[in-house]
Design a protein around this motif. Structure first.
Motif, PDB file in Angstrom:
ATOM      1  N   LYS A 179       0.873  -1.045  -0.041  1.00 34.23           N
ATOM      2  CA  LYS A 179      -0.091  -0.052  -0.259  1.00 34.23           C
ATOM      3  C   LYS A 179       0.917   1.457   0.119  1.00 34.23           C
ATOM      4  O   LYS A 179       0.545   2.297  -0.789  1.00 34.23           O
ATOM      5  CB  LYS A 179      -1.024  -0.078   1.206  1.00 34.23           C
ATOM      6  N   SER A 180       2.299   1.306   0.635  1.00 30.76           N
ATOM      7  CA  SER A 180       2.615   2.682   0.817  1.00 30.76           C
ATOM      8  C   SER A 180       3.461   2.755  -0.567  1.00 30.76           C
ATOM      9  O   SER A 180       3.492   4.064  -0.833  1.00 30.76           O
ATOM     10  CB  SER A 180       3.894   2.343   2.092  1.00 30.76           C
ATOM     11  N   ILE A 181       3.773   1.647  -1.158  1.00 26.78           N
ATOM     12  CA  ILE A 181       4.306   1.995  -2.432  1.00 26.78           C
ATOM     13  C   ILE A 181       3.438   2.312  -3.631  1.00 26.78           C
ATOM     14  O   ILE A 181       3.644   3.138  -4.301  1.00 26.78           O
ATOM     15  CB  ILE A 181       5.141   0.656  -3.014  1.00 26.78           C
ATOM     16  N   LEU A 182       2.321   1.754  -3.549  1.00 24.19           N
ATOM     17  CA  LEU A 182       1.210   2.146  -4.382  1.00 24.19           C
ATOM     18  C   LEU A 182       0.638   3.579  -4.153  1.00 24.19           C
ATOM     19  O   LEU A 182       0.470   4.500  -5.064  1.00 24.19           O
ATOM     20  CB  LEU A 182      -0.113   1.070  -4.169  1.00 24.19           C
ATOM     21  N   GLU A 183       0.552   4.016  -2.923  1.00 31.00           N
ATOM     22  CA  GLU A 183       0.330   5.489  -2.713  1.00 31.00           C
ATOM     23  C   GLU A 183       1.334   6.528  -3.319  1.00 31.00           C
ATOM     24  O   GLU A 183       1.080   7.523  -3.539  1.00 31.00           O
ATOM     25  CB  GLU A 183      -0.004   5.583  -1.146  1.00 31.00           C
ATOM     26  N   LEU A 184       2.696   6.017  -2.926  1.00 28.58           N
ATOM     27  CA  LEU A 184       3.708   6.833  -3.354  1.00 28.58           C
ATOM     28  C   LEU A 184       3.846   6.981  -4.940  1.00 28.58           C
ATOM     29  O   LEU A 184       3.830   8.104  -5.436  1.00 28.58           O
ATOM     30  CB  LEU A 184       5.008   6.214  -3.266  1.00 28.58           C
ATOM     31  N   ILE A 185       3.487   6.051  -5.811  1.00 27.52           N
ATOM     32  CA  ILE A 185       3.482   6.111  -7.212  1.00 27.52           C
ATOM     33  C   ILE A 185       2.203   6.923  -7.765  1.00 27.52           C
ATOM     34  O   ILE A 185       2.283   7.784  -8.462  1.00 27.52           O
ATOM     35  CB  ILE A 185       3.402   4.763  -7.774  1.00 27.52           C
ATOM     36  N   LEU A 186       1.060   6.656  -7.074  1.00 33.03           N
ATOM     37  CA  LEU A 186       0.027   7.571  -7.436  1.00 33.03           C
ATOM     38  C   LEU A 186       0.141   8.850  -6.993  1.00 33.03           C
ATOM     39  O   LEU A 186      -0.339   9.805  -7.902  1.00 33.03           O
ATOM     40  CB  LEU A 186      -1.531   7.041  -6.557  1.00 33.03           C
ATOM     41  N   TYR A 187       0.687   9.326  -5.772  1.00 37.97           N
ATOM     42  CA  TYR A 187       0.826  10.646  -5.638  1.00 37.97           C
ATOM     43  C   TYR A 187       1.865  11.122  -6.581  1.00 37.97           C
ATOM     44  O   TYR A 187       1.817  12.406  -7.105  1.00 37.97           O
ATOM     45  CB  TYR A 187       1.681  10.775  -4.367  1.00 37.97           C
ATOM     46  N   ALA A 188       2.753  10.412  -6.930  1.00 36.78           N
ATOM     47  CA  ALA A 188       4.146  11.171  -7.824  1.00 36.78           C
ATOM     48  C   ALA A 188       3.270  11.409  -9.121  1.00 36.78           C
ATOM     49  O   ALA A 188       3.896  12.350  -9.791  1.00 36.78           O
ATOM     50  CB  ALA A 188       5.151  10.098  -8.036  1.00 36.78           C
ATOM     51  N   LEU A 189       2.453  10.276  -9.547  1.00 37.66           N
ATOM     52  CA  LEU A 189       1.921  10.600 -10.844  1.00 37.66           C
ATOM     53  C   LEU A 189       1.034  11.610 -11.034  1.00 37.66           C
ATOM     54  O   LEU A 189       0.958  12.481 -11.979  1.00 37.66           O
ATOM     55  CB  LEU A 189       1.183   9.201 -11.566  1.00 37.66           C
ATOM     56  N   LYS A 190       0.257  11.887  -9.989  1.00 39.84           N
ATOM     57  CA  LYS A 190      -0.974  12.904  -9.885  1.00 39.84           C
ATOM     58  C   LYS A 190      -0.165  14.242  -9.994  1.00 39.84           C
ATOM     59  O   LYS A 190      -0.717  15.201 -10.230  1.00 39.84           O
ATOM     60  CB  LYS A 190      -2.005  12.674  -9.045  1.00 39.84           C
ATOM     61  N   SER A 191       1.010  14.196  -9.139  1.00 38.97           N
ATOM     62  CA  SER A 191       1.742  15.515  -9.210  1.00 38.97           C
ATOM     63  C   SER A 191       2.171  16.210 -10.337  1.00 38.97           C
ATOM     64  O   SER A 191       2.413  17.144 -10.591  1.00 38.97           O
ATOM     65  CB  SER A 191       3.074  15.299  -8.051  1.00 38.97           C
ATOM     66  N   GLN A 192       2.270  15.199 -11.334  1.00 37.33           N
ATOM     67  CA  GLN A 192       2.654  15.558 -12.732  1.00 37.33           C
ATOM     68  C   GLN A 192       1.410  15.632 -13.460  1.00 37.33           C
ATOM     69  O   GLN A 192       1.618  15.415 -14.936  1.00 37.33           O
ATOM     70  CB  GLN A 192       3.596  14.354 -13.333  1.00 37.33           C
ATOM     71  N   ASN A 193       0.354  15.598 -13.030  1.00 39.64           N
ATOM     72  CA  ASN A 193      -1.013  15.754 -13.798  1.00 39.64           C
ATOM     73  C   ASN A 193      -1.204  14.670 -14.681  1.00 39.64           C
ATOM     74  O   ASN A 193      -1.606  14.769 -15.893  1.00 39.64           O
ATOM     75  CB  ASN A 193      -1.017  16.994 -14.533  1.00 39.64           C
ATOM     76  N   ILE A 194      -0.587  13.233 -14.330  1.00 39.18           N
ATOM     77  CA  ILE A 194      -0.963  12.236 -14.969  1.00 39.18           C
ATOM     78  C   ILE A 194      -2.010  11.299 -14.382  1.00 39.18           C
ATOM     79  O   ILE A 194      -1.976  11.023 -13.287  1.00 39.18           O
ATOM     80  CB  ILE A 194       0.442  11.174 -15.175  1.00 39.18           C
ATOM     81  N   GLU A 195      -3.036  11.100 -14.992  1.00 40.27           N
ATOM     82  CA  GLU A 195      -4.083  10.245 -14.334  1.00 40.27           C
ATOM     83  C   GLU A 195      -3.663   8.834 -14.241  1.00 40.27           C
ATOM     84  O   GLU A 195      -3.111   8.296 -14.872  1.00 40.27           O
ATOM     85  CB  GLU A 195      -5.367  10.420 -15.231  1.00 40.27           C
ATOM     86  N   ALA A 196      -4.032   8.461 -13.018  1.00 39.11           N
ATOM     87  CA  ALA A 196      -3.655   6.953 -12.398  1.00 39.11           C
ATOM     88  C   ALA A 196      -4.652   6.357 -11.639  1.00 39.11           C
ATOM     89  O   ALA A 196      -5.390   7.066 -10.914  1.00 39.11           O
ATOM     90  CB  ALA A 196      -2.193   7.230 -11.908  1.00 39.11           C
ATOM     91  N   LYS A 197      -4.766   4.797 -11.652  1.00 42.38           N
ATOM     92  CA  LYS A 197      -5.682   4.262 -10.802  1.00 42.38           C
ATOM     93  C   LYS A 197      -4.726   3.215 -10.305  1.00 42.38           C
ATOM     94  O   LYS A 197      -4.023   2.421 -10.978  1.00 42.38           O
ATOM     95  CB  LYS A 197      -6.636   3.933 -11.654  1.00 42.38           C
ATOM     96  N   GLY A 198      -4.933   2.933  -9.091  1.00 46.30           N
ATOM     97  CA  GLY A 198      -4.277   2.044  -8.551  1.00 46.30           C
ATOM     98  C   GLY A 198      -5.135   0.498  -8.013  1.00 46.30           C
ATOM     99  O   GLY A 198      -6.187   0.854  -7.623  1.00 46.30           O
ATOM    100  N   PHE A 199      -4.341  -0.459  -7.940  1.00 49.47           N
ATOM    101  CA  PHE A 199      -4.983  -1.790  -7.566  1.00 49.47           C
ATOM    102  C   PHE A 199      -4.205  -2.418  -6.662  1.00 49.47           C
ATOM    103  O   PHE A 199      -2.884  -2.561  -6.973  1.00 49.47           O
ATOM    104  CB  PHE A 199      -5.396  -2.722  -8.676  1.00 49.47           C
ATOM    105  N   GLY A 200      -4.834  -3.222  -5.585  1.00 52.59           N
ATOM    106  CA  GLY A 200      -4.043  -3.910  -4.624  1.00 52.59           C
ATOM    107  C   GLY A 200      -4.004  -5.598  -4.848  1.00 52.59           C
ATOM    108  O   GLY A 200      -3.123  -6.101  -4.147  1.00 52.59           O
ATOM    109  N   GLU A 201      -4.859  -5.906  -5.798  1.00 49.20           N
ATOM    110  CA  GLU A 201      -4.769  -7.333  -6.046  1.00 49.20           C
ATOM    111  C   GLU A 201      -5.340  -7.542  -7.617  1.00 49.20           C
ATOM    112  O   GLU A 201      -5.896  -6.764  -8.270  1.00 49.20           O
ATOM    113  CB  GLU A 201      -5.610  -7.970  -5.184  1.00 49.20           C
TER     114      GLU A 201
END
Length: 224
Positions: free
Chosen positions: A9-31
């Motif tokens: 979860k921590s890695i997923l949230e980090l990637i989502l935050y980084a992408l959205k900070s660059q105005n890149i739409e992203a969607k995360g999944f845990g399974e």
């Protein structure tokens, strides 16, 4: 749109935050199940896929994606703690486009994703005709019409609009636009700004769909 399958979860949230900070739409999944369900209704521009998953190996998921006619062309970036040459080669042989190991630097990850997005946009098959509301775009006839009235565009304006319509909601940096449409030859970011300005003017109210993304570049948004 970027999809990320990562069970940490921590890695997923980090990637989502980084992408959205660059105005890149992203969607995360845990399974995997949630990812597969989402792929039924939407195909992402890039998939970031963790290999070490509790339910199913990322290698198996990659294999299934590349076997499906619907999903086989999705660019895939493998993300894993596995650092052996064997694992990297296996992932690339199964159809992955890139491979990055944990721990990773966020800036490097973003750079790799941007490179994949550029390649994807450049290699994406061009639709002959695109219709958005009462705006029609034809690459075969090299024409743009609004309310069936032809709009005169220069070659670069036409190419920019075509790229935007092919990739609605996808943000392009000025450097990406230069690389994709000018090949960076004797051009600078101001060249892009000027062409965007004249394109907006010629498109009238449709020009408002071309949004300026502060610190990034431009995108064509479906909503005003």
């Amino acid at each position: 749109m970027i999809y990320i399958l990562e069970d940490d979860k921590s890695i997923l949230e980090l990637i989502l935050y980084a992408l959205k900070s660059q105005n890149i739409e992203a969607k995360g999944f845990g399974e995997p199940k949630a990812l597969k369900e989402s792929l039924k209704s939407e195909i992402p521009n890039v998939l970031i896929l963790d290999i070490m998953l509790p339910e199913q190996s990322g290698f198996k998921i990659l294999e299934d994606i590349k076997k499906s006619e619907k999903t086989k062309d999705i660019p895939v970036l493998l993300l894993s703690a596995l650092n052996s040459e064997f694992d990297k080669v296996k992932g690339l042989d199964l159809g992955a486009d890139d491979y990055i190991t944990k721990p990773f630097g966020v800036m490097e990850l973003l750079a790799r994703i941007r490179a994949m997005l550029r390649r994807s946009a450049k290699n994406k098959p061009t639709k002959d005709d695109i219709v958005f509301k009462n705006l029609s775009y034809s690459s075969i006839n090299h024409s743009v019409k609004i309310d069936n009235q032809k709009i005169e565009l220069t070659l670069k304006e036409f190419e920019i609009l075509g790229l935007f319509l092919q990739n609605m909601e996808r943000a392009f940096s000025r450097d990406e636009l230069l690389e994709l449409l000018w090949d960076n030859y004797n051009s600078e970011s101001r060249t892009v700004d000027i062409h965007i300005k004249t394109l907006r003017q010629k498109l009238g109210s449709f020009g408002e769909h071309i949004k300026t993304i502060r610190g990034v570049g431009y995108k064509f948004s479906k909503v005003l």
